[in-house]
Design an enzyme around this catalytic site. Structure first.
Site, PDB file in Angstrom:
ATOM      1  CG  HIS A  62      40.570  30.684  33.269  1.00 43.61           C
ATOM      2  ND1 HIS A  62      39.568  31.447  33.808  1.00 43.61           N
ATOM      3  CD2 HIS A  62      40.701  31.090  31.992  1.00 43.61           C
ATOM      4  CE1 HIS A  62      39.117  32.291  32.879  1.00 43.61           C
ATOM      5  NE2 HIS A  62      39.781  32.091  31.762  1.00 43.61           N
ATOM      6  CG  ASP A 163      36.789  34.157  30.034  1.00 45.88           C
ATOM      7  OD1 ASP A 163      37.615  33.279  30.268  1.00 45.88           O
ATOM      8  OD2 ASP A 163      37.065  35.370  30.006  1.00 45.88           O
ATOM      9  CD  GLU A 193      42.928  33.801  31.943  1.00 45.60           C
ATOM     10  OE1 GLU A 193      43.413  34.134  30.854  1.00 45.60           O
ATOM     11  OE2 GLU A 193      41.900  34.337  32.412  1.00 45.60           O
ATOM     12  CD  GLU A 194      39.142  36.091  33.279  1.00 48.85           C
ATOM     13  OE1 GLU A 194      39.697  37.108  32.830  1.00 48.85           O
ATOM     14  OE2 GLU A 194      38.452  35.331  32.574  1.00 48.85           O
ATOM     15  CG  ASP A 216      40.543  31.249  28.172  1.00 51.07           C
ATOM     16  OD1 ASP A 216      39.314  31.438  28.289  1.00 51.07           O
ATOM     17  OD2 ASP A 216      41.376  31.784  28.923  1.00 51.07           O
ATOM     18  CG  HIS A 302      36.049  39.575  30.262  1.00 48.52           C
ATOM     19  ND1 HIS A 302      37.149  40.160  30.837  1.00 48.52           N
ATOM     20  CD2 HIS A 302      36.319  38.254  30.195  1.00 48.52           C
ATOM     21  CE1 HIS A 302      38.053  39.215  31.088  1.00 48.52           C
ATOM     22  NE2 HIS A 302      37.565  38.052  30.705  1.00 48.52           N
TER      23      HIS A 302
END
Ligand code: CO
Ligand code: ZN
Length: 331
Positions: A62, A163, A193-194, A216, A302
């Site tokens: 992503h 990410d 994606e998130e 990922d 994150h």
């Protein structure tokens, strides 16, 4: 490869606004593929054709990153915001936000107990003295990302948006190495994606692959007092067994393990207790698609300082390259 990681991680691409990233990737890969196009949701789909008896493999990494969206601007020019994707309060205070036009803001919080600090107690200060001054730079509905520069620590690299730009890097590096694959390869640089694996859902439907593989990040258990997890930085690619979005198809997991062993690629088996990837959407497409995930071990997922190990990234590239010519017979 480090330059590529720097370029992609420093690009601007909150969910739904991934074009800066996809435009960059397009220029990097178009000479290596047979077809390339962008779809309605913003997925960039690059196709490398294989032989007639090969299978159709969809790889997904992503392009979007977590961020914020402005919800309100007060009379003194302070911005309030909501999250885009999984944003933790603990990672925000003192950090900086960057908007598409380059405006930078500082995140801080109202007074009160730390334990009760929720997103709605935080604000962004862009240095404006009034609502009008703020609105000249930023408006309600504008998306922002966490502003942090890439750092090279040698074997280990730190950046925002590892990410999942690191997954994109894995696909780009693999593409450069694959010349005449047996299988037809769809390299999908997925959008959104998130916020719920959205780009993977529509692109998997369109491609209708025989095998789906997400690339990922995954977490690690190798930091002080970490949640127990058998994945460490520097110990190779992580082959997913399960996370909260998917149970990897047993034959896909076995195939990845076999390829890693045959090719001398260092690997670890990954059980991620919370979190998901695009494989969660791909495997539920149409009548179901055998799916798995090749994960890049990453610390501080994150946060604006996500850390990967170059050796693991290379192991992931090698495993993708091995899949290009692998015999795929899974139902
Ligand atoms: Co994520
Ligand atoms: Zn991700």
């Amino acid at each position: 490869m480090k330059d590529l990681i720097r370029t992609l991680t420093e690009a601007f691409g909150p969910s739904g606004y991934e074009t800066e990233v996809t435009d960059l990737i397009k220029t990097l890969v178009e000479d290596y593929v047979d077809e390339i196009e962008t779809d309605v949701l913003g997925n960039l789909i690059a196709v490398k054709r294989g032989s007639e008896d090969g299978a159709k493999i969809m790889f997904a990494a992503h392009t979007d990153e977590i961020g914020i969206v402005v919800t309100h601007i007060d009379d003194n020019g302070f911005l309030r915001f909501a999250n885009i994707g999984g944003v933790g309060v603990a990672t925000l205070i003192g950090n900086r936000v960057r908007f598409a036009n380059g405006t930078i803001g500082v995140i801080s919080r109202e007074k009160g107990d730390w334990k009760e600090t929720t997103l709605d107690k935080l604000y962004i200060d862009i240095g404006a003295e009034s609502k009008e001054e703020a609105q000249a730079k930023v408006n309600v509905g504008d998306f922002g990302i966490f502003h942090r520069e890439f750092v090279d620590l040698g074997q280990r690299l730190v950046a925002k948006a590892m990410d999942d730009r690191i997954g994109c890097v894995v696909l780009i590096e693999a593409l450069k190495q694959i010349k005449e694959p047996k299988n037809t390869l769809y390299f999908v640089f997925t959008a959104q994606e998130e916020v719920g694996l959205r780009g993977a859902r529509t692109s998997a439907y369109r491609i209708d692959p025989d095998l789906g593989i997400a690339l990922d990040v995954t977490m690690t258990g190798d930091t002080p007092e970490a949640r127990r997890m058998e994945v460490s930085l520097g110990k190779g690619t992580a082959i997913k067994v399960k996370d909260s979005s998917v149970i990897a198809h047993p034959k896909v997991k076995e195939l990845l393990v076999k390829l890693a062993e045959e090719n001398g690629i260092p690997y670890q088996l990954e059980v991620l207790e919370a979190g998901g990837t695009d494989a969660g959407a791909i495997h539920l497409t149409r009548e179901g698609v055998p799916s798995g995930t090749i994960s890049i071990p990453t610390r501080y997922v994150h946060s604006p300082s996500e850390m990967v190990d170059v050796r693991d990234v290379k192991a992931c590239v090698d495993l993708v390259v091995a899949l290009a010519d692998a015999e795929i017979d899974i139902n």
